[in-house]
Design a protein around this motif. Structure first.
Motif, short mmCIF file in Angstrom:
data_model
loop_
_atom_site.label_atom_id
_atom_site.label_comp_id
_atom_site.label_asym_id
_atom_site.label_seq_id
_atom_site.Cartn_x
_atom_site.Cartn_y
_atom_site.Cartn_z
N TRP A 123 6.82 15.90 22.92
CA TRP A 123 5.90 16.20 21.82
C TRP A 123 4.60 15.39 21.98
O TRP A 123 4.09 14.82 21.04
CB TRP A 123 6.56 15.90 20.48
N GLY A 124 4.07 15.37 23.17
CA GLY A 124 2.84 14.62 23.40
C GLY A 124 1.60 15.49 23.45
O GLY A 124 0.48 14.97 23.52
N ASP A 125 1.77 16.80 23.40
CA ASP A 125 0.65 17.72 23.55
C ASP A 125 -0.20 17.77 22.28
O ASP A 125 0.31 17.92 21.17
CB ASP A 125 1.16 19.12 23.89
N TYR A 126 -1.49 17.64 22.47
CA TYR A 126 -2.45 17.66 21.35
C TYR A 126 -2.33 18.95 20.54
O TYR A 126 -2.41 18.94 19.30
CB TYR A 126 -3.86 17.52 21.91
N ARG A 127 -2.08 20.07 21.19
CA ARG A 127 -2.02 21.36 20.49
C ARG A 127 -0.82 21.43 19.56
O ARG A 127 -0.93 21.96 18.44
CB ARG A 127 -1.97 22.49 21.52
N ASP A 128 0.33 20.92 20.00
CA ASP A 128 1.50 20.90 19.13
C ASP A 128 1.25 20.05 17.89
O ASP A 128 1.63 20.43 16.77
CB ASP A 128 2.71 20.36 19.90
N GLN A 129 0.63 18.93 18.07
CA GLN A 129 0.36 18.05 16.94
C GLN A 129 -0.63 18.68 15.96
O GLN A 129 -0.46 18.58 14.75
CB GLN A 129 -0.17 16.71 17.46
N GLN A 130 -1.64 19.37 16.50
CA GLN A 130 -2.62 20.00 15.63
C GLN A 130 -2.03 21.19 14.87
O GLN A 130 -2.33 21.39 13.69
CB GLN A 130 -3.82 20.46 16.47
N LEU A 131 -1.19 21.99 15.53
CA LEU A 131 -0.54 23.10 14.83
C LEU A 131 0.39 22.57 13.75
O LEU A 131 0.45 23.11 12.64
CB LEU A 131 0.25 23.96 15.83
N CYS A 132 1.10 21.50 14.03
CA CYS A 132 1.99 20.87 13.06
C CYS A 132 1.20 20.42 11.83
O CYS A 132 1.62 20.66 10.69
CB CYS A 132 2.71 19.70 13.71
N LEU A 133 0.06 19.78 12.04
CA LEU A 133 -0.77 19.33 10.91
C LEU A 133 -1.34 20.50 10.13
O LEU A 133 -1.44 20.45 8.90
CB LEU A 133 -1.90 18.44 11.43
N ALA A 134 -1.70 21.56 10.84
CA ALA A 134 -2.23 22.74 10.15
C ALA A 134 -1.16 23.38 9.26
O ALA A 134 -1.45 23.84 8.15
CB ALA A 134 -2.74 23.76 11.18
N ILE A 135 0.08 23.42 9.75
CA ILE A 135 1.18 23.93 8.92
C ILE A 135 1.35 23.06 7.68
O ILE A 135 1.53 23.55 6.57
CB ILE A 135 2.48 23.98 9.74
N ALA A 136 1.28 21.74 7.87
CA ALA A 136 1.44 20.82 6.74
C ALA A 136 0.33 20.97 5.72
O ALA A 136 0.56 20.84 4.51
CB ALA A 136 1.50 19.38 7.26
N ASN A 137 -0.88 21.26 6.19
CA ASN A 137 -2.03 21.39 5.28
C ASN A 137 -2.16 22.79 4.71
O ASN A 137 -3.06 23.05 3.90
CB ASN A 137 -3.32 21.01 6.03
N GLY A 138 -1.32 23.72 5.16
CA GLY A 138 -1.39 25.09 4.68
C GLY A 138 -2.55 25.87 5.25
O GLY A 138 -2.97 26.89 4.68
N THR A 139 -3.10 25.43 6.39
CA THR A 139 -4.27 26.09 6.99
C THR A 139 -3.94 26.78 8.30
O THR A 139 -4.86 27.23 8.99
CB THR A 139 -5.38 25.06 7.21
N ALA A 140 -2.66 26.86 8.67
CA ALA A 140 -2.29 27.45 9.96
C ALA A 140 -2.40 28.97 9.89
O ALA A 140 -1.68 29.61 9.10
CB ALA A 140 -0.86 27.04 10.33
N THR A 141 -3.28 29.53 10.68
CA THR A 141 -3.47 30.96 10.76
C THR A 141 -3.61 31.36 12.22
O THR A 141 -3.55 30.51 13.13
CB THR A 141 -4.74 31.39 9.99
N GLN A 142 -3.85 32.64 12.46
CA GLN A 142 -4.08 33.10 13.82
C GLN A 142 -5.35 32.50 14.40
O GLN A 142 -5.45 32.27 15.61
CB GLN A 142 -4.17 34.63 13.86
N ASN A 143 -6.31 32.19 13.53
CA ASN A 143 -7.53 31.53 14.00
C ASN A 143 -7.23 30.14 14.54
O ASN A 143 -7.88 29.67 15.49
CB ASN A 143 -8.55 31.44 12.86
N THR A 144 -6.27 29.46 13.93
CA THR A 144 -5.86 28.15 14.43
C THR A 144 -5.31 28.26 15.84
O THR A 144 -5.64 27.45 16.72
CB THR A 144 -4.78 27.54 13.50
N ILE A 145 -4.49 29.28 16.09
CA ILE A 145 -3.92 29.49 17.41
C ILE A 145 -5.00 29.80 18.43
O ILE A 145 -5.01 29.26 19.55
CB ILE A 145 -2.88 30.63 17.36
#
Length: 601
Positions: free
Chosen positions: A570-592
């Motif tokens: 779990w060292g990848d920057y992208r995994d961490q950012q997607l995880c934070l986006a899910i936590a903040n309720g901002t994860a969308t297809q644009n995030t991907i």
């Protein structure tokens, strides 16, 4: 240590003694010694006052006569006793180390014998069905296996075969030395594949147990065309928006206090069918809502779930799955580094700057499980209409390879009713564990202690208040370098909250794990039916302890131990950012889409 020294007083040579406290006590009792102010001697007993023979001679003798002889004799006796005591202490300290080594050796021998007995039991059947080794706690979020193969050519040339006994040695030694690592990181550090096998019998028959982790994404998850992916995305979004509940007409609407059973599902339909069968036998299941959270769109599985009639059902679908993103993040991007590529060479792959703590790179098949678990948690508590602001029920967390006892909800209601009395401060309830002893040991006992998530990751229960407590530590969850959600949660409980999050747990597990062939754990032969039969017979054998009228608290408080280093992955920057986006309720297809080119963000 010197007990005496010569001093000169008025031209007469006298002896001044340096006497330990034990001698002082005895001497004072006999009016023999008197302190000499201002002088001290540093000894193993601390800073001890010196004692002068002069005062004694003035009172009891002349120039060290009879009084001196009595003191000298007494001190000689105490000196011999002291030296003898020191020799005994050194002897005991030396043998204490040897005794510890003997105990460690005996522990290893017992574990090895148990292993051989288990292998003999496995060898007595043709399929090896129902085999559940004592260390096997694998769940969909808690992998306990070793890598078998690799994408690297160099890796395939370096393949090494280890026996189960050798593997057990490594686990035992690391556990004893207090340097336990995750199994994945241990195997990665060796860069070796593992295939475990038993010794051949006289007849020449060899039973092979392949407990490898596949580092390849299942071909069925990356076989869809772009048109099919686009179609499934639209269906998935529609289902998530609709939030349809089946069988409401039969069992009535969902209330604010309705309990929810939340099941994480991948694509093991056989396991799911057995879980649903056990659910149908749970008393009071028709008063609950069962939510199935999928990370794989499958028409056959959808048809199975939607045709359940014994209780109310809802489906939610994880939108950031490998199936919907087969060749881009969060799936496996062709531009990504191979998970075990050697870092001493010049790398040009996309995620070269983000290895984990052990120097390895992300694997989509592993990270998806943690993303899915994190997403479903937010979805149920923050994204569903049935669990709005007024929801006061409890959510039981399950997985597709679990099997339930018929009194699961009965015990849940008992624990909720008794919690204010027996464990007022407890935040989490747990209905499942990996306890292996006879049921007579556990009966209707409950315990309290720190929530040790890796040991209590089956059938744990959260309410809205517990969720608000956990979500405060979303940053720690997303940053901790471990691809397992339960190891991550254990670290969160140990380091983020003061005091640690307490749990209220039933000793006799009401949830059984029947998925030794996990999502990524591959064995040569898997007999789910045999494992389910073992679990069913186990619950049947303890029927006298099911449906208890009350629960008895054991006074012990179980600690979750010291914080451990993560297992990596779990060292990848992208995994961490997607995880934070899910936590903040901002994860969308644009995030991907933004994370496809992470160096530009």
């Amino acid at each position: 240590m010197r007990f005496e020294r010569v001093i000169q007083v008025r031209g007469t040579k006298l002896i001044q003694f340096v006497i330990p406290r034990v001698i002082i006590r005895e001497g004072c009792r006999n009016s023999t010694f008197f302190p000499y102010a201002g002088s001290h001697y540093s000894s193993p007993f601390g800073r001890i006052p010196l004692h002068s023979i002069l005062d004694h001679c003035l009172k009891h003798g002349q120039d060290g006569g009879d009084g001196f002889k009595r003191i000298h004799t007494q001190c000689s006796v105490y000196k011999q006793k002291f030296l003898r005591h020191m020799r005994v202490s050194v002897f005991m300290m030396r043998w204490r180390r040897e005794l510890r080594r003997v105990l460690v050796a005996l522990l290893f021998i017992c574990m090895t014998v148990k292993l051989q007995l288990e292998l003999r039991m496995l060898d007595s059947t043709e399929t090896g069905g129902g085999y559940a080794p004592w260390w096997g706690n694998e769940t969909v979020g808690h992998l306990r296996a070793f890598p078998k193969n690799s994408d690297s050519q160099n890796y395939s040339k370096m393949k090494e075969i280890l026996t189960l006994t050798e593997t057990l040695n490594a686990v035992t030694l690391t556990s004893i030395n207090g340097t336990r690592r995750g199994a994945l990181s241990l195997a990665r550090s060796k860069d070796a594949g593992v295939a475990s096998k038993a010794a051949p019998k006289k007849g020449g028959k060899v039973t092979v147990l392949n407990r490898g982790v596949s580092h390849d994404v299942d071909s069925k998850e990356v076989s869809l065309t772009k048109e099919n992916i686009a179609r499934i995305k639209k269906q998935l979004e529609a289902e998530n928006e609709l939030q349809k509940i089946y069988n409401v007409n039969r069992y009535g609407p969902i209330l604010n206090n309705t309990n929810i059973l939340l099941v994480q599902v991948h694509r093991r339909l056989e396991n799911l069918a057995h879980l649903v069968k056990s659910m149908k036998a749970v008393k009071g299941i028709n008063e609950s809502l069962v939510i199935f959270s999928h990370d794989f769109w499958d028409e056959t599985m959808n048809h199975f779930v939607r045709n359940i009639t014994e209780f109310r059902v809802m489906q939610i679908f994880f939108p950031f799955s490998i199936q919907l993103h087969p060749f881009t993040f969060p799936g496996r991007d062709p531009r990504d580094c191979p998970w075990n590529v050697k870092r001493h060479q010049s790398l040009t792959c996309l995620n070269r700057d983000w290895p984990d703590s052990y120097g390895h790179f992300r694997e989509a098949a592993f990270t998806q499980i943690k993303h899915h678990w994190w997403w479903k948690l937010h979805r149920v508590f923050d994204g569903l209409r049935v669990t709005g602001k007024r929801y006061s029920g409890h959510v039981v967390f399950l997985e597709e390879d679990h099997y339930l006892a018929p009194d699961l909800l009965h015990v849940l209601h008992l624990m909720v009713r008794l919690q204010p009395t027996l464990c007022k401060d407890c935040v989490v309830l747990t209905l499942g564990n990996y306890n292996k002893l006879n049921a007579a040991v556990y009966k209707n006992f409950v315990e309290r202690g720190d929530w040790w998530v890796t040991k209590y990751n089956m059938g744990f229960v959260l309410d809205a208040s517990a969720w608000r407590t956990l979500r405060k530590c979303h940053r720690q969850f997303c940053d901790f370098d471990d691809y397992n959600w339960d190891w991550t949660m254990t670290s969160l409980v140990q380091t983020c909250h003061r005091p640690r999050i307490p749990m209220f747990s039933i000793r006799l597990s009401r949830v059984a794990h029947v998925g030794s062939c996990g999502t990524h754990v591959k064995k040569k032969s898997c007999d789910v039916g045999a494992e389910v039969m073992v679990a069913h017979n186990r619950f049947k054998a303890v029927s006298q302890y099911l449906f208890p009228k009350t629960l008895i608290l054991q006074s012990t408080h179980r600690s979750s131990g010291k914080p451990k280093k993560g297992n990596g992955g779990w060292g990848d920057y992208r995994d961490q950012q997607l995880c934070l986006a899910i936590a903040n309720g901002t994860a969308t297809q644009n995030t991907i889409e933004r994370l496809q080119f992470p160096h530009n963000t």
